[in-house]
Every structure is written in structure tokens, then in C-alpha cells.
Design a protein around this motif. Structure first.
Motif, short mmCIF file in Angstrom:
data_model
loop_
_atom_site.label_atom_id
_atom_site.label_comp_id
_atom_site.label_asym_id
_atom_site.label_seq_id
_atom_site.Cartn_x
_atom_site.Cartn_y
_atom_site.Cartn_z
N ILE A 13 1.01 -1.14 0.29
CA ILE A 13 -0.33 -0.20 -0.26
C ILE A 13 0.80 0.74 0.10
CG2 ILE A 13 -1.72 1.66 1.50
CD1 ILE A 13 -3.32 -1.34 1.89
N LEU A 14 1.96 1.34 0.84
CA LEU A 14 2.44 2.20 0.85
C LEU A 14 3.75 3.09 0.21
CD1 LEU A 14 3.55 2.24 4.52
CD2 LEU A 14 2.28 3.64 4.25
N ILE A 15 3.83 1.60 -0.85
CA ILE A 15 5.31 1.93 -2.62
C ILE A 15 3.78 2.84 -2.96
CG2 ILE A 15 4.21 -0.16 -3.41
CD1 ILE A 15 7.83 0.78 -2.71
N ARG A 16 2.72 2.28 -3.34
CA ARG A 16 1.82 3.21 -4.28
C ARG A 16 1.78 4.73 -3.77
NH1 ARG A 16 1.14 -2.55 -4.38
NH2 ARG A 16 1.28 -2.79 -6.44
N LEU A 46 11.20 4.77 -5.60
CA LEU A 46 11.57 4.94 -6.88
C LEU A 46 11.23 4.50 -7.74
CD1 LEU A 46 12.83 8.10 -7.79
CD2 LEU A 46 15.65 6.25 -6.86
N ASN A 47 11.82 3.57 -7.73
CA ASN A 47 11.27 2.33 -9.20
C ASN A 47 10.49 2.05 -9.65
OD1 ASN A 47 14.32 1.67 -9.19
ND2 ASN A 47 14.32 0.19 -8.00
N ARG A 48 9.24 2.23 -8.59
CA ARG A 48 7.97 1.88 -8.98
C ARG A 48 7.53 3.82 -9.68
NH1 ARG A 48 3.38 -0.31 -8.42
NH2 ARG A 48 1.64 0.41 -8.16
N SER A 49 8.43 4.57 -9.20
CA SER A 49 7.80 5.99 -9.51
C SER A 49 8.16 5.77 -11.02
CB SER A 49 8.20 6.84 -9.00
OG SER A 49 7.48 6.82 -7.75
N ASN A 51 8.80 3.45 -13.08
CA ASN A 51 8.14 3.03 -14.22
C ASN A 51 6.71 3.21 -14.16
OD1 ASN A 51 10.32 0.79 -14.90
ND2 ASN A 51 9.17 -0.88 -12.79
N GLU A 52 5.86 3.91 -13.30
CA GLU A 52 5.10 4.79 -13.98
C GLU A 52 4.89 5.82 -14.19
OE1 GLU A 52 2.30 5.75 -10.18
OE2 GLU A 52 2.58 3.47 -9.65
N ASP A 53 6.11 6.58 -14.31
CA ASP A 53 6.21 7.65 -15.38
C ASP A 53 6.34 7.08 -16.97
OD1 ASP A 53 5.62 9.27 -13.69
OD2 ASP A 53 8.69 9.72 -12.48
N ARG A 54 6.52 6.19 -16.97
CA ARG A 54 6.98 5.74 -18.47
C ARG A 54 5.64 5.45 -19.32
NH1 ARG A 54 11.22 0.40 -18.75
NH2 ARG A 54 12.56 1.28 -16.89
N TYR A 55 5.27 5.34 -18.79
CA TYR A 55 3.49 4.67 -19.30
C TYR A 55 2.12 5.70 -19.03
CZ TYR A 55 4.95 0.23 -18.93
OH TYR A 55 5.82 -0.95 -19.17
N TYR A 56 2.36 6.85 -18.08
CA TYR A 56 1.94 8.57 -17.66
C TYR A 56 2.91 9.87 -18.12
CZ TYR A 56 -0.93 5.22 -15.81
OH TYR A 56 -1.93 3.54 -15.30
N ASN A 57 2.29 10.37 -18.80
CA ASN A 57 3.21 12.16 -19.69
C ASN A 57 2.78 12.78 -18.50
OD1 ASN A 57 4.26 10.71 -21.28
ND2 ASN A 57 2.60 11.47 -22.85
N GLU A 58 1.88 12.54 -17.80
CA GLU A 58 1.49 14.14 -16.54
C GLU A 58 2.31 13.80 -15.40
OE1 GLU A 58 -1.81 15.33 -14.04
OE2 GLU A 58 -2.39 14.04 -15.91
N VAL A 59 3.66 14.61 -15.66
CA VAL A 59 5.46 14.46 -14.77
C VAL A 59 4.81 16.27 -14.18
CG1 VAL A 59 6.09 12.46 -15.11
CG2 VAL A 59 6.76 14.61 -16.23
N SER A 60 3.85 16.80 -13.46
CA SER A 60 4.05 17.96 -13.77
C SER A 60 3.89 19.33 -12.15
CB SER A 60 2.34 18.64 -14.16
OG SER A 60 1.03 18.59 -13.46
#
Length: 141
Positions: A13-16, A46-49, A51-60
Motif C-alpha cells: 500500500i505504502l509503495i503506491r 523510486l523504481n516504481r515511480s 516505471n509509472e512515469d514511462r506510461y503516464y506523461n503527466e509529471v507536472s
């Protein structure tokens, strides 16, 4: 009656969570604080973040602005940002914009007399540490 959450489920839960939420969760109890601040948890988060950034372009929410003109961005790595501040005093700061934690680096004495010509900041995976590289002009005798 309160139920106990298994440690593995709690970690999942916390890792997400976003970093802002993790900062608040550190205050829940000592065991959560120890878990969230452990190097292993930080690396997994950090690794999970990434990996998520690869699929979502919203990093504002991850953009950094430097409004002071006497500062220059040296580089960034794994969410940390390195800035040379106040050129006359040669302060080098490494900060995490999400947690708002900043540390000033100790610099060798010769840096007070030689302005940097080039610089870089990055992560050395072989040493599991961050490195600041500074190039200066050779002094003429």
C-alpha cells in the motif's frame, strides 16, 4: 475491534503512495517511519515511480523552477537536484523538491579560489552514492 494489517500488505500500500502522502505517513508510528525512511523502501518506491512515469506523461508536479539568477542547476538524479548557489560564496546544495529537504555539501578549499568551468551531478550505482564533478581552469603561476 481494530484489525492488524500484515506487513507485506502495508508495504504494498505504502509503495503506491505519492511522496507527499508518505511524508505524512512517517508520523503515524515509529515502525512506519523506519520503513518509509529505509534505503530499500526508498529505492523500491523510486523504481516504481520511474516505471509509472514511462506510461503516464503527466509529471507536472515534478518540475523544478529556479527563480534566483545567481543560482545554476548542476544536474538532477533520482529526484534529487544539485544547485550551485550564490556564486561568490560557492555554496552547493542538494535537495529533494518533494520532501523539501536540502543539504549543503562541503567543498574543498581550492574551490573558493577557482570558479567552476563545468560541473555535473549524478548517481554512481557501483558505489550506491551520488557524485558531484567539478571542472576548473588550471591556475597560471
Amino acid at each position: 475491534m481494530a484489525e492488524v494489517v500484515h506487513a507485506d500488505v502495508l508495504k504494498q500500500i505504502l509503495i503506491r503512495l505519492y511522496v507527499e502522502d508518505l511524508i505524512r505517513c512517517k508520523r503515524v508510528c515509529k515502525s512506519w517511519h523506519s520503513l518509509i525512511t529505509s534505503p530499500r523502501f526508498i529505492n523500491r518506491h523510486l523504481n516504481r515511480s520511474y516505471n509509472e512515469d514511462r506510461y503516464y506523461n503527466e509529471v507536472s508536479n515534478r518540475r523544478v523552477c529556479i527563480s534566483h539568477r545567481h543560482c545554476s542547476l548542476v544536474g538532477s538524479s533520482n529526484g534529487l537536484v544539485c544547485i550551485i548557489s550564490c556564486i561568490s560564496s560557492r555554496k552547493v546544495l542538494v535537495g529533494n523538491p518533494l520532501t523539501r529537504e536540502v543539504r549543503q555539501l562541503r567543498l574543498p578549499g581550492w574551490m573558493n579560489h577557482s570558479p567552476p568551468v563545468c560541473s555535473g551531478f549524478g548517481y554512481d550505482s557501483s558505489k550506491d552514492d551520488y557524485k558531484l564533478i567539478v571542472g576548473v581552469e588550471k591556475r597560471k603561476n
